[in-house]
Design a protein around this motif. Sequence first.
Motif, PDB file in Angstrom:
ATOM      1  N   ALA A  84       0.836  -1.201   0.000  1.00 34.39           N
ATOM      2  CA  ALA A  84       0.000   0.000   0.000  1.00 34.39           C
ATOM      3  C   ALA A  84       0.870   1.249   0.000  1.00 34.39           C
ATOM      4  CB  ALA A  84      -0.916   0.003   1.222  1.00 34.39           C
ATOM      5  N   GLY A  85       0.317   2.310  -0.584  1.00 31.15           N
ATOM      6  CA  GLY A  85       1.043   3.568  -0.634  1.00 31.15           C
ATOM      7  C   GLY A  85       0.222   4.651  -1.293  1.00 31.15           C
ATOM      8  N   PRO A  86       0.803   5.816  -1.515  1.00 27.98           N
ATOM      9  CA  PRO A  86       0.077   6.933  -2.124  1.00 27.98           C
ATOM     10  C   PRO A  86      -0.481   6.568  -3.498  1.00 27.98           C
ATOM     11  CG  PRO A  86       2.134   7.696  -1.163  1.00 27.98           C
ATOM     12  CD  PRO A  86       2.180   6.203  -1.137  1.00 27.98           C
ATOM     13  N   THR A  87      -1.717   6.961  -3.740  1.00 26.37           N
ATOM     14  CA  THR A  87      -2.390   6.641  -4.993  1.00 26.37           C
ATOM     15  C   THR A  87      -1.660   7.214  -6.202  1.00 26.37           C
ATOM     16  OG1 THR A  87      -4.518   6.532  -3.868  1.00 26.37           O
ATOM     17  CG2 THR A  87      -4.573   6.871  -6.241  1.00 26.37           C
ATOM     18  N   ASN A  88      -1.024   8.377  -6.041  1.00 24.90           N
ATOM     19  CA  ASN A  88      -0.339   8.973  -7.192  1.00 24.90           C
ATOM     20  C   ASN A  88       0.871   8.156  -7.639  1.00 24.90           C
ATOM     21  OD1 ASN A  88       1.441   9.567  -5.134  1.00 24.90           O
ATOM     22  ND2 ASN A  88       1.352  11.781  -5.379  1.00 24.90           N
ATOM     23  N   ARG A  89       1.349   7.244  -6.780  1.00 23.32           N
ATOM     24  CA  ARG A  89       2.427   6.342  -7.172  1.00 23.32           C
ATOM     25  C   ARG A  89       1.910   4.941  -7.509  1.00 23.32           C
ATOM     26  NH1 ARG A  89       5.639   8.411  -2.452  1.00 23.32           N
ATOM     27  NH2 ARG A  89       5.368   6.368  -1.470  1.00 23.32           N
ATOM     28  N   LEU A  90       0.634   4.714  -7.197  1.00 25.51           N
ATOM     29  CA  LEU A  90       0.078   3.374  -7.373  1.00 25.51           C
ATOM     30  C   LEU A  90      -1.229   3.407  -8.168  1.00 25.51           C
ATOM     31  CD1 LEU A  90       0.674   1.865  -3.804  1.00 25.51           C
ATOM     32  CD2 LEU A  90       1.950   1.335  -5.900  1.00 25.51           C
ATOM     33  N   PRO A  91      -1.174   3.745  -9.439  1.00 28.01           N
ATOM     34  CA  PRO A  91      -2.374   3.645 -10.268  1.00 28.01           C
ATOM     35  C   PRO A  91      -2.748   2.163 -10.427  1.00 28.01           C
ATOM     36  CG  PRO A  91      -0.461   4.008 -11.636  1.00 28.01           C
ATOM     37  CD  PRO A  91       0.009   4.165 -10.212  1.00 28.01           C
ATOM     38  N   LYS A  92      -3.918   1.910 -10.963  1.00 24.28           N
ATOM     39  CA  LYS A  92      -4.410   0.537 -11.077  1.00 24.28           C
ATOM     40  C   LYS A  92      -3.423  -0.363 -11.818  1.00 24.28           C
ATOM     41  CE  LYS A  92      -8.313  -2.277 -12.620  1.00 24.28           C
ATOM     42  NZ  LYS A  92      -9.665  -2.286 -13.215  1.00 24.28           N
ATOM     43  N   SER A  93      -2.871   0.112 -12.922  1.00 27.32           N
ATOM     44  CA  SER A  93      -1.953  -0.720 -13.704  1.00 27.32           C
ATOM     45  C   SER A  93      -0.737  -1.135 -12.883  1.00 27.32           C
ATOM     46  CB  SER A  93      -1.514   0.025 -14.963  1.00 27.32           C
ATOM     47  OG  SER A  93      -0.858   1.243 -14.620  1.00 27.32           O
ATOM     48  N   ARG A  94      -0.259  -0.217 -12.048  1.00 30.91           N
ATOM     49  CA  ARG A  94       0.892  -0.506 -11.197  1.00 30.91           C
ATOM     50  C   ARG A  94       0.526  -1.530 -10.121  1.00 30.91           C
ATOM     51  NH1 ARG A  94       5.832  -1.647 -10.332  1.00 30.91           N
ATOM     52  NH2 ARG A  94       6.903  -0.629  -8.626  1.00 30.91           N
ATOM     53  N   LEU A  95      -0.666  -1.384  -9.542  1.00 32.11           N
ATOM     54  CA  LEU A  95      -1.116  -2.333  -8.529  1.00 32.11           C
ATOM     55  C   LEU A  95      -1.249  -3.734  -9.108  1.00 32.11           C
ATOM     56  CD1 LEU A  95      -3.853  -0.220  -6.695  1.00 32.11           C
ATOM     57  CD2 LEU A  95      -1.603  -0.856  -5.808  1.00 32.11           C
ATOM     58  N   VAL A  96      -1.784  -3.827 -10.311  1.00 34.38           N
ATOM     59  CA  VAL A  96      -1.937  -5.136 -10.963  1.00 34.38           C
ATOM     60  C   VAL A  96      -0.567  -5.786 -11.164  1.00 34.38           C
ATOM     61  CG1 VAL A  96      -2.612  -6.301 -13.098  1.00 34.38           C
ATOM     62  CG2 VAL A  96      -4.137  -4.610 -12.063  1.00 34.38           C
ATOM     63  N   THR A  97       0.402  -5.001 -11.607  1.00 32.14           N
ATOM     64  CA  THR A  97       1.750  -5.527 -11.806  1.00 32.14           C
ATOM     65  C   THR A  97       2.346  -6.025 -10.488  1.00 32.14           C
ATOM     66  OG1 THR A  97       2.167  -4.046 -13.676  1.00 32.14           O
ATOM     67  CG2 THR A  97       4.095  -4.929 -12.533  1.00 32.14           C
ATOM     68  N   ILE A  98       2.151  -5.270  -9.420  1.00 36.56           N
ATOM     69  CA  ILE A  98       2.668  -5.665  -8.105  1.00 36.56           C
ATOM     70  C   ILE A  98       1.967  -6.942  -7.634  1.00 36.56           C
ATOM     71  CG2 ILE A  98       2.832  -5.020  -5.670  1.00 36.56           C
ATOM     72  CD1 ILE A  98       3.084  -2.098  -6.632  1.00 36.56           C
ATOM     73  N   GLY A  99       0.649  -7.011  -7.837  1.00 38.40           N
ATOM     74  CA  GLY A  99      -0.092  -8.209  -7.446  1.00 38.40           C
ATOM     75  C   GLY A  99       0.435  -9.447  -8.143  1.00 38.40           C
ATOM     76  N   GLN A 100       0.734  -9.323  -9.410  1.00 40.89           N
ATOM     77  CA  GLN A 100       1.287 -10.449 -10.170  1.00 40.89           C
ATOM     78  C   GLN A 100       2.674 -10.818  -9.659  1.00 40.89           C
ATOM     79  OE1 GLN A 100       0.932  -8.709 -14.069  1.00 40.89           O
ATOM     80  NE2 GLN A 100      -1.093  -9.597 -14.431  1.00 40.89           N
ATOM     81  N   GLN A 101       3.469  -9.805  -9.297  1.00 44.77           N
ATOM     82  CA  GLN A 101       4.804 -10.071  -8.773  1.00 44.77           C
ATOM     83  C   GLN A 101       4.726 -10.813  -7.436  1.00 44.77           C
ATOM     84  OE1 GLN A 101       7.128  -6.711  -7.564  1.00 44.77           O
ATOM     85  NE2 GLN A 101       9.031  -7.879  -7.453  1.00 44.77           N
ATOM     86  N   ILE A 102       3.799 -10.413  -6.576  1.00 49.05           N
ATOM     87  CA  ILE A 102       3.639 -11.102  -5.293  1.00 49.05           C
ATOM     88  C   ILE A 102       3.351 -12.579  -5.533  1.00 49.05           C
ATOM     89  CG2 ILE A 102       2.216 -11.319  -3.220  1.00 49.05           C
ATOM     90  CD1 ILE A 102       1.739  -8.290  -3.370  1.00 49.05           C
TER      91      ILE A 102
END
Length: 245
Positions: free
Chosen positions: A212-230
């Motif tokens: 989790a972190g600031p939304t301006n650094r974590l748009p949806k596309s970035r979150l999806v990429t992180i989820g896949q990495q996890i």
Amino acid sequence: MESKTSSGRVIQSVQRAFDLLERIAVHPEGARLSELADGAGLNRSTAHNLLASLEELGYISQDKKGAAYRLTGKLNRLLRLDAEAEQALRARIRPVLKKVSEASGESTFLALVTGTDYLCVDALQSDKPLHLAVRPGERKPLIGEALGHALLAADPDLAGTVRSDDPQQWQHYAQEIANAERHGFALDLDSQQAGISCVAVAITPRAAIAVAGPTNRLPKSRLVTIGQQIREELDKIRPANQGWL
């Protein structure tokens, strides 16, 4: 009706109910009414009434009327992992937290189910000046949080309990939980805490990782990429012949 024991009194109906639970517990494939009643020395009517109560309370379930009774996960959720098991899980997951935190630059944490809440048991804080501070010991409801939604999507029994406890709240987040089940990770896009977004992945029905972190650094596309990495990092260390817990 009460019966005497060496340590005091035992309510007969409670004793019988726990006897039935214990008998079901030794049959992972389930046990039928006749088998349970005969084994416990009860008539079918008494056994049926006790089993119906346990089912209504969420401790056992049937696929359909007349089918075998099985334990749900409710008993497990009443207890937190013992210290040794929790420490072993934290040690196993710590490298994943580090890799994901370094790659994302954001705060990463591990949480466990406790009842209908989740409890943070380990966390790595982002070193950026503006970040979400997550501390071990923090506890939040499962419903309404990405991490909770990932856990609910991984455990139908737990989901049923939460849905029954608060149908209106469940309905509000039902689609997000369904999406978590479909995609393998849950997202919170700036909805629970202003300016903060999150992605969470269940390790087991009782444990999950979130970033989790600031939304301006974590748009949806970035979150999806992180989820896949996890998920990829978890696959690298997933036990081959034993469970996580």
